[in-house]
Structures are given as C-alpha cells and as structure tokens.
Design a protein around this motif. Structure first.
Motif, mmCIF file in Angstrom:
data_model
loop_
_atom_site.group_PDB
_atom_site.id
_atom_site.type_symbol
_atom_site.label_atom_id
_atom_site.label_comp_id
_atom_site.label_asym_id
_atom_site.label_seq_id
_atom_site.Cartn_x
_atom_site.Cartn_y
_atom_site.Cartn_z
ATOM 1 N N GLU A 139 -16.244 2.985 -25.143
ATOM 2 C CA GLU A 139 -17.257 3.446 -25.212
ATOM 3 C C GLU A 139 -18.401 3.400 -23.868
ATOM 4 O O GLU A 139 -18.899 4.515 -23.280
ATOM 5 C CB GLU A 139 -18.522 2.662 -26.062
ATOM 6 C CG GLU A 139 -19.818 3.197 -26.254
ATOM 7 C CD GLU A 139 -19.789 4.567 -27.126
ATOM 8 O OE1 GLU A 139 -20.924 5.367 -26.632
ATOM 9 O OE2 GLU A 139 -18.974 5.190 -27.558
ATOM 10 N N GLU A 140 -18.242 2.287 -23.054
ATOM 11 C CA GLU A 140 -18.763 2.048 -21.668
ATOM 12 C C GLU A 140 -18.069 3.106 -20.711
ATOM 13 O O GLU A 140 -18.826 3.627 -19.668
ATOM 14 C CB GLU A 140 -18.828 0.822 -21.177
ATOM 15 C CG GLU A 140 -19.608 -0.349 -21.739
ATOM 16 C CD GLU A 140 -19.391 -1.723 -21.437
ATOM 17 O OE1 GLU A 140 -18.455 -1.900 -20.690
ATOM 18 O OE2 GLU A 140 -20.029 -2.687 -21.781
ATOM 19 N N TYR A 141 -16.811 3.277 -20.846
ATOM 20 C CA TYR A 141 -16.237 4.270 -19.945
ATOM 21 C C TYR A 141 -16.376 5.754 -20.187
ATOM 22 O O TYR A 141 -16.744 6.444 -19.059
ATOM 23 C CB TYR A 141 -14.766 4.144 -20.158
ATOM 24 C CG TYR A 141 -13.710 5.062 -19.195
ATOM 25 C CD1 TYR A 141 -13.577 4.768 -17.993
ATOM 26 C CD2 TYR A 141 -13.282 6.262 -19.638
ATOM 27 C CE1 TYR A 141 -12.798 5.628 -16.976
ATOM 28 C CE2 TYR A 141 -12.476 7.152 -18.801
ATOM 29 C CZ TYR A 141 -12.300 7.042 -17.549
ATOM 30 O OH TYR A 141 -11.670 7.531 -16.769
ATOM 31 N N ARG A 142 -16.838 6.164 -21.637
ATOM 32 C CA ARG A 142 -17.088 7.173 -21.874
ATOM 33 C C ARG A 142 -18.621 8.025 -21.446
ATOM 34 O O ARG A 142 -18.880 8.874 -20.828
ATOM 35 C CB ARG A 142 -17.114 7.562 -23.286
ATOM 36 C CG ARG A 142 -17.363 8.965 -24.000
ATOM 37 C CD ARG A 142 -17.394 8.885 -25.473
ATOM 38 N NE ARG A 142 -18.460 8.180 -26.024
ATOM 39 C CZ ARG A 142 -19.844 8.508 -25.835
ATOM 40 N NH1 ARG A 142 -20.056 9.850 -25.609
ATOM 41 N NH2 ARG A 142 -20.842 8.039 -26.364
ATOM 42 N N LEU A 143 -19.681 6.650 -21.412
ATOM 43 C CA LEU A 143 -20.873 6.904 -20.965
ATOM 44 C C LEU A 143 -20.788 7.020 -19.474
ATOM 45 O O LEU A 143 -21.604 7.941 -18.912
ATOM 46 C CB LEU A 143 -21.773 5.680 -21.500
ATOM 47 C CG LEU A 143 -21.909 5.662 -23.161
ATOM 48 C CD1 LEU A 143 -22.742 4.280 -23.505
ATOM 49 C CD2 LEU A 143 -22.485 6.956 -23.562
ATOM 50 N N GLU A 144 -20.017 6.230 -19.032
ATOM 51 C CA GLU A 144 -19.986 6.239 -17.377
ATOM 52 C C GLU A 144 -19.511 7.416 -16.738
ATOM 53 O O GLU A 144 -20.207 8.052 -16.001
ATOM 54 C CB GLU A 144 -19.300 4.950 -16.825
ATOM 55 C CG GLU A 144 -19.239 5.004 -15.631
ATOM 56 C CD GLU A 144 -18.490 3.564 -14.986
ATOM 57 O OE1 GLU A 144 -18.315 3.650 -13.666
ATOM 58 O OE2 GLU A 144 -18.053 2.895 -15.898
ATOM 59 N N HIS A 145 -18.514 8.170 -17.460
ATOM 60 C CA HIS A 145 -17.819 9.273 -16.936
ATOM 61 C C HIS A 145 -18.270 10.542 -17.890
ATOM 62 O O HIS A 145 -17.817 11.399 -17.777
ATOM 63 C CB HIS A 145 -16.582 9.191 -17.277
ATOM 64 C CG HIS A 145 -15.983 8.250 -16.042
ATOM 65 N ND1 HIS A 145 -16.047 6.925 -16.402
ATOM 66 C CD2 HIS A 145 -15.118 8.144 -14.885
ATOM 67 C CE1 HIS A 145 -15.241 5.987 -15.475
ATOM 68 N NE2 HIS A 145 -15.018 6.832 -14.675
ATOM 69 N N ALA A 146 -19.372 10.358 -18.665
ATOM 70 C CA ALA A 146 -19.910 11.735 -19.335
ATOM 71 C C ALA A 146 -20.500 12.668 -18.448
ATOM 72 O O ALA A 146 -20.996 12.439 -17.156
ATOM 73 C CB ALA A 146 -21.037 11.157 -20.193
ATOM 74 N N GLU A 147 -20.263 13.900 -18.740
ATOM 75 C CA GLU A 147 -20.478 15.138 -17.774
ATOM 76 C C GLU A 147 -22.088 15.247 -17.923
ATOM 77 O O GLU A 147 -22.637 14.955 -19.052
ATOM 78 C CB GLU A 147 -19.950 16.373 -18.583
ATOM 79 C CG GLU A 147 -18.303 16.154 -18.226
ATOM 80 C CD GLU A 147 -17.636 17.684 -18.738
ATOM 81 O OE1 GLU A 147 -16.513 17.762 -18.439
ATOM 82 O OE2 GLU A 147 -18.268 18.520 -19.291
ATOM 83 N N VAL A 196 -25.728 17.095 -18.290
ATOM 84 C CA VAL A 196 -26.235 18.183 -18.997
ATOM 85 C C VAL A 196 -26.491 19.476 -18.256
ATOM 86 O O VAL A 196 -27.102 19.201 -17.325
ATOM 87 C CB VAL A 196 -27.405 17.642 -19.826
ATOM 88 C CG1 VAL A 196 -28.105 18.578 -20.906
ATOM 89 C CG2 VAL A 196 -27.164 16.389 -20.661
#
Length: 230
Positions: free
Chosen positions: A178-186, A188
């Motif tokens: 989850e932390e990785y996903r938030l850190e690498h989220a594209e 907006v």
C-alpha cells in the motif's frame, strides 16, 4: 538548533545507546564535532537529574545515582500495574516475531514503542541483545521468565503460532504494498485536479459572470434612484 541540544533531543527520543558514528550521520557532523558536542552536553547536564553515560563508542542518557531511590519507587509502582493494551500488543509482536528491532515493532504498530519497551524490560518480560546484522540497533526477544509465565517451553509452542506469524507477515506485506502504491501513484490530470470537469468549470464561469452582471445592474439602479431623489 545548537549541537548539544540536538544531541540531547536525539538521545532522549531514542532511549537507547547510540554510537558516535550514528549520531554523526543523523546530524551530518563529523565524529570530532559530535564528541565536542557531547562534552558540552555533559557540562549542560551538570546539576540536573540527568547524566550522559558512556560505554566505549556508545552514549545514552540516564538518571543520576542520587535519584536511584526515587526511580526504584516509580519502578515498583509501574510493576504493580496491569499491562496496558499497547504493552500487550508490543509483547505479542516480540513473542511471535522476535527477535525483532524496535523500528520493526514501530512499523507494525504505527507508533513509537520506546517507553513501552522500557517498561517491558523493567518487568523482565523481554530482553535486549545486540543486532549482529546492524550494530547500530538492538533486537528484542522474550525472556525465559515470560515463556515460563506463558506456560510454554519454547516460542513455537505458543497458541496459534504458525497462524499468527502468517497473519503478521501478510499484514506487513500488505502495508508495504500500500505504501509503495501510494508512493508511486500517478499524478491526477490537470483537468480533474479541482474535482470538476471542463464543462462544469465553464458553467461555473458563466454563473460567476452572470452574478457580476447582476451586481452591476443593481448598482446602476441604485444610482438612478439616488439621482431622482436629488
């Protein structure tokens, strides 16, 4: 912040012995500067109830010997209390995942566990040993006294040992993902950054313009009335 104050803040927060090298890395100073800063800190602590304790290349903060009776009284009071929910939570992590570092415990719990660990150490429920993988940190593990109190001969005999370890591992893995996903989220897109579509923004602009025109007409009407009254 002055170096002695920075050193005292870090040592107080860490509540564990720290090496000169690690302090130098934290504060981005040379080891010589850290040693000089520690000398100044020792002078600043003179006459207080706190002292700087040295053991080779490690330093930590501790209480003065004169306060031993007071500390003993407080310790007995702490030991007479039941373990808090946070203490039981920390103890469970050490039992099922230990030996474990404080940073790993903090990661699972999501909060700092320094003072809870101190309390558990005082009670003799856990012990702290050197971390062979990282000399800058320690490992926490259950004591024989705790295992005896739990009624088991070894950690593997704890209730639902395998299931609990699997659940902890899954929890940590999910949290890291989850932390990785938030850190690498594209990012907006700009068109939707405000939460409205271009069409909605156009409608808003038209509404604003209409409102401004209405205000101008109303103002002009008031002016005409004023002229008639004059």
């Amino acid at each position: 912040m002055e170096l002695p104050k920075s050193l005292s803040a870090i040592l107080f927060y860490q509540a564990e012995p720290m090496t000169i090298k690690r302090l130098a890395g934290f504060l981005k100073r040379s080891e010589g500067e850290i040693r000089d800063g520690l000398l100044l800190l020792e002078d600043a602590l003179h006459g207080t109830g706190i002292r700087l304790i040295r053991n080779g290349d490690q330093v930590t903060l501790g209480t003065m010997p004169e306060a031993s009776a007071l500390i003993e009284t407080m310790t007995k009071e702490e030991l007479s209390r039941d373990l808090s929910k946070a203490s039981l939570e920390t103890l469970a992590i050490i039992l099922y995942k230990g030996p474990v570092t404080r940073s790993e415990i903090d990661y699972v719990r999501g909060v700092n566990s320094t003072f809870i660990l101190r309390n558990l150490l005082i009670r003799g429920l856990i012990e702290r040993v050197d971390n062979p993988a990282d000399q800058r940190s320690f490992l926490y593990k259950p004591t024989f006294q705790l295992l005896e109190y739990m009624g088991v001969s070894r950690v593997e005999d704890l209730p639902k040992h395998s299931e609990t370890i699997a659940a902890l591992t899954q929890f940590i893995s999910t949290k890291e993902e989850e932390e990785y996903r938030l850190e690498h989220a594209e990012g907006v897109p700009d068109d939707t950054a405000s939460g409205t579509t271009p069409e909605e923004e156009a409608d808003v602009e038209e509404t604003d313009e209409a409102g401004e025109n209405f205000d101008d007409e109303e103002l002009e009407e008031h002016r005409k009335k004023d002229q008639l009254e004059v």
